[in-house]
Motif scaffolding. Sequence first.
Motif, PDB file in Angstrom:
ATOM      1  N   CYS A  86       0.867  -1.166  -0.161  1.00 25.49           N
ATOM      2  CA  CYS A  86      -0.075   0.013   0.041  1.00 25.49           C
ATOM      3  C   CYS A  86       0.741   1.308   0.066  1.00 25.49           C
ATOM      4  CB  CYS A  86      -0.884  -0.087   1.327  1.00 25.49           C
ATOM      5  SG  CYS A  86      -2.082  -1.504   1.244  1.00 25.49           S
ATOM      6  N   PHE A  87       0.408   2.217  -0.768  1.00 22.97           N
ATOM      7  CA  PHE A  87       1.151   3.489  -0.991  1.00 22.97           C
ATOM      8  C   PHE A  87       0.235   4.683  -0.779  1.00 22.97           C
ATOM      9  CE2 PHE A  87       2.713   0.230  -3.476  1.00 22.97           C
ATOM     10  CZ  PHE A  87       4.172   0.331  -3.110  1.00 22.97           C
ATOM     11  N   GLN A  88       0.785   5.511   0.430  1.00 23.01           N
ATOM     12  CA  GLN A  88      -0.042   6.756   0.664  1.00 23.01           C
ATOM     13  C   GLN A  88       0.658   7.880   0.605  1.00 23.01           C
ATOM     14  OE1 GLN A  88      -1.606   6.825   4.498  1.00 23.01           O
ATOM     15  NE2 GLN A  88      -3.315   8.315   3.916  1.00 23.01           N
ATOM     16  N   THR A  89       0.048   8.994  -0.166  1.00 20.06           N
ATOM     17  CA  THR A  89       0.989  10.366  -0.469  1.00 20.06           C
ATOM     18  C   THR A  89       0.891  11.048   0.679  1.00 20.06           C
ATOM     19  OG1 THR A  89      -1.040  11.271  -1.398  1.00 20.06           O
ATOM     20  CG2 THR A  89       0.576  10.247  -2.964  1.00 20.06           C
ATOM     21  N   HIS A  90       1.712  12.039   0.960  1.00 13.27           N
ATOM     22  CA  HIS A  90       1.833  12.961   2.199  1.00 13.27           C
ATOM     23  C   HIS A  90       2.665  13.909   1.804  1.00 13.27           C
ATOM     24  CE1 HIS A  90       5.518  10.525   3.016  1.00 13.27           C
ATOM     25  NE2 HIS A  90       6.074  11.425   3.205  1.00 13.27           N
ATOM     26  N   SER A  91       2.651  15.052   2.371  1.00 13.98           N
ATOM     27  CA  SER A  91       3.495  16.360   1.990  1.00 13.98           C
ATOM     28  C   SER A  91       4.102  16.825   3.325  1.00 13.98           C
ATOM     29  CB  SER A  91       2.579  17.338   1.592  1.00 13.98           C
ATOM     30  OG  SER A  91       3.160  18.635   1.188  1.00 13.98           O
ATOM     31  N   THR A  92       5.318  17.318   3.286  1.00 12.71           N
ATOM     32  CA  THR A  92       6.003  17.738   4.230  1.00 12.71           C
ATOM     33  C   THR A  92       6.111  19.342   4.439  1.00 12.71           C
ATOM     34  OG1 THR A  92       7.924  18.039   3.100  1.00 12.71           O
ATOM     35  CG2 THR A  92       7.804  16.110   4.177  1.00 12.71           C
ATOM     36  N   ARG A  93       5.068  19.960   3.667  1.00 15.00           N
ATOM     37  CA  ARG A  93       4.554  21.198   3.783  1.00 15.00           C
ATOM     38  C   ARG A  93       2.899  21.229   3.913  1.00 15.00           C
ATOM     39  NH1 ARG A  93       7.204  24.581  -1.141  1.00 15.00           N
ATOM     40  NH2 ARG A  93       5.635  26.125  -0.167  1.00 15.00           N
ATOM     41  N   PHE A  94       2.641  22.597   4.466  1.00 20.74           N
ATOM     42  CA  PHE A  94       1.226  22.669   4.584  1.00 20.74           C
ATOM     43  C   PHE A  94       0.511  23.258   3.493  1.00 20.74           C
ATOM     44  CE2 PHE A  94       3.073  23.484   8.826  1.00 20.74           C
ATOM     45  CZ  PHE A  94       2.290  22.585   9.526  1.00 20.74           C
ATOM     46  N   ALA A  95       1.279  23.219   2.049  1.00 23.03           N
ATOM     47  CA  ALA A  95       0.873  23.860   0.920  1.00 23.03           C
ATOM     48  C   ALA A  95      -0.347  22.477   0.581  1.00 23.03           C
ATOM     49  CB  ALA A  95       1.592  23.789  -0.162  1.00 23.03           C
ATOM     50  N   VAL A  96      -1.542  23.120  -0.039  1.00 24.98           N
ATOM     51  CA  VAL A  96      -2.598  22.263  -0.334  1.00 24.98           C
ATOM     52  C   VAL A  96      -2.617  21.813  -1.836  1.00 24.98           C
ATOM     53  CG1 VAL A  96      -5.061  21.759  -0.347  1.00 24.98           C
ATOM     54  CG2 VAL A  96      -3.960  23.050   1.624  1.00 24.98           C
ATOM     55  N   PHE A  97      -2.622  20.677  -2.227  1.00 21.78           N
ATOM     56  CA  PHE A  97      -2.580  20.560  -3.533  1.00 21.78           C
ATOM     57  C   PHE A  97      -3.821  19.527  -3.937  1.00 21.78           C
ATOM     58  CE2 PHE A  97       0.207  17.210  -1.427  1.00 21.78           C
ATOM     59  CZ  PHE A  97      -0.123  16.015  -1.819  1.00 21.78           C
ATOM     60  N   ALA A  98      -4.869  19.547  -3.057  1.00 17.99           N
ATOM     61  CA  ALA A  98      -6.087  18.949  -3.676  1.00 17.99           C
ATOM     62  C   ALA A  98      -6.480  19.217  -5.139  1.00 17.99           C
ATOM     63  CB  ALA A  98      -7.124  19.315  -2.648  1.00 17.99           C
ATOM     64  N   GLY A  99      -7.128  18.135  -5.483  1.00 18.72           N
ATOM     65  CA  GLY A  99      -7.254  18.290  -6.993  1.00 18.72           C
ATOM     66  C   GLY A  99      -6.155  17.953  -8.036  1.00 18.72           C
ATOM     67  N   GLU A 100      -5.035  17.843  -7.554  1.00 21.12           N
ATOM     68  CA  GLU A 100      -3.838  17.683  -8.305  1.00 21.12           C
ATOM     69  C   GLU A 100      -3.717  16.059  -8.367  1.00 21.12           C
ATOM     70  OE1 GLU A 100      -2.418  19.769 -10.215  1.00 21.12           O
ATOM     71  OE2 GLU A 100      -2.764  21.572  -9.426  1.00 21.12           O
ATOM     72  N   ARG A 101      -3.573  15.483  -9.479  1.00 20.39           N
ATOM     73  CA  ARG A 101      -3.353  14.127  -9.476  1.00 20.39           C
ATOM     74  C   ARG A 101      -1.572  13.972  -9.256  1.00 20.39           C
ATOM     75  NH1 ARG A 101      -7.038  11.988  -7.362  1.00 20.39           N
ATOM     76  NH2 ARG A 101      -6.403   9.947  -8.114  1.00 20.39           N
ATOM     77  N   LEU A 102      -1.221  12.712  -8.921  1.00 24.96           N
ATOM     78  CA  LEU A 102       0.073  12.413  -9.022  1.00 24.96           C
ATOM     79  C   LEU A 102       0.282  11.089  -9.366  1.00 24.96           C
ATOM     80  CD1 LEU A 102       0.853  13.264  -5.173  1.00 24.96           C
ATOM     81  CD2 LEU A 102       1.465  14.809  -7.253  1.00 24.96           C
ATOM     82  N   LYS A 103       1.632  10.805  -9.784  1.00 29.13           N
ATOM     83  CA  LYS A 103       1.731   9.686 -10.708  1.00 29.13           C
ATOM     84  C   LYS A 103       2.794   8.692  -9.709  1.00 29.13           C
ATOM     85  CE  LYS A 103       2.324   9.437 -15.272  1.00 29.13           C
ATOM     86  NZ  LYS A 103       2.893   9.709 -16.717  1.00 29.13           N
ATOM     87  N   LEU A 104       2.531   7.556  -9.572  1.00 30.18           N
ATOM     88  CA  LEU A 104       3.453   6.825  -8.921  1.00 30.18           C
ATOM     89  C   LEU A 104       3.973   5.947  -9.685  1.00 30.18           C
ATOM     90  CD1 LEU A 104       4.783   6.203  -6.076  1.00 30.18           C
ATOM     91  CD2 LEU A 104       3.179   4.453  -5.631  1.00 30.18           C
ATOM     92  N   HIS A 105       5.286   5.704 -10.053  1.00 27.88           N
ATOM     93  CA  HIS A 105       5.913   4.813 -10.757  1.00 27.88           C
ATOM     94  C   HIS A 105       6.451   3.720  -9.654  1.00 27.88           C
ATOM     95  CE1 HIS A 105       6.164   7.052 -14.598  1.00 27.88           C
ATOM     96  NE2 HIS A 105       6.115   8.051 -13.760  1.00 27.88           N
ATOM     97  N   LEU A 106       6.214   2.486 -10.149  1.00 23.21           N
ATOM     98  CA  LEU A 106       6.598   1.263  -9.281  1.00 23.21           C
ATOM     99  C   LEU A 106       7.257   0.219 -10.013  1.00 23.21           C
ATOM    100  CD1 LEU A 106       6.504   0.057  -6.196  1.00 23.21           C
ATOM    101  CD2 LEU A 106       4.342  -0.561  -6.654  1.00 23.21           C
ATOM    102  N   ASP A 107       8.407  -0.312  -9.213  1.00 20.57           N
ATOM    103  CA  ASP A 107       9.012  -1.490  -9.931  1.00 20.57           C
ATOM    104  C   ASP A 107       9.194  -2.289  -8.760  1.00 20.57           C
ATOM    105  OD1 ASP A 107      10.426  -3.302 -11.197  1.00 20.57           O
ATOM    106  OD2 ASP A 107      12.387  -2.220 -11.379  1.00 20.57           O
ATOM    107  N   VAL A 108       8.470  -3.548  -8.786  1.00 22.68           N
ATOM    108  CA  VAL A 108       8.724  -4.589  -7.894  1.00 22.68           C
ATOM    109  C   VAL A 108       9.312  -5.795  -8.220  1.00 22.68           C
ATOM    110  CG1 VAL A 108       7.489  -6.141  -6.126  1.00 22.68           C
ATOM    111  CG2 VAL A 108       6.532  -3.859  -6.682  1.00 22.68           C
TER     112      VAL A 108
END
Length: 200
Positions: A86-108
Motif C-alpha cells: 500500500c502507498f499513501q501520499t503525504h506532504s512535508t509542507r502545509f501547501a494544499v495540492f488537492a485536486g492535483e493528481r500524482l503519478k506513482l511509478h513502481l518497480d517490484v
Amino acid sequence: MLAAAMYFDLGEQEEKCIIEEIPEDMLVSGYFLLEPWDSKSFIHSPQLGVTVTVRDPNHEVLMSKRYGAFGKFTFTSHSSGQHYLCFQTHSTRFAVFAGERLKLHLDVQMGEHSTDPNTERTKDNMKNLENSLSYLIDQMMYITRQQEYQREKEEIFRQISEDTNSKVLWWAVVQTSILLSVGFWQMKRLKDFFIAKKLI
C-alpha cells in the motif's frame, strides 16, 4: 528473478494497494518515483512523499515506512500468499495540492536475494562441521596432554628405577666387601690360633 513495473495515479492523502502473490522466505525489493501527473498543471511545489505499508496474507503489518518522492523499500515474506503493498501520499509542507493528481511509478522485484534453503542447510552443515572439528581438536589436545602426562610418569619411574638399581649395586658391593673382610679376618684369626697351639 520476477519483476513487475507499473504506474498509477494518486491524490492527496490517498492510499492505493496492489496485491502480489509472494512465496515464503522471499526477499522483495521495490523502487518507486512520485511525480505530478501533468507537470504543466502542477502549480504547487510541496515536498511530496510516500508512506509504504506492507501487510502479509493475515493482514499483519510487515513494514511501514515514510519516504520521500522516490526511494527503495525491502521486506522478506514470512508466509506464502497474497501480500498487500500500500502507498499513501503525504506532504512535508502545509501547501494544499488537492485536486492535483500524482503519478506513482513502481518497480517490484522478487527473488533477487531470496532465501535459499540450500544456503541455510549449507550454513547448518558448516556449523556442524565446525562443531565437529572443535570437538576433534579438544580430543586431540586431551590425548596430547595424556601422552605428556604418561611420558612424565614414565620418566619419573625410570629415574626411580635407575636410582634404586644404583643403590642396590652399591649395597651389593658393600655386602661383598664386608663378607670378604670378615672372611679374611676369620682366616687370619684361625691361622693365629693354629700357630699359637703349634699345630702348624
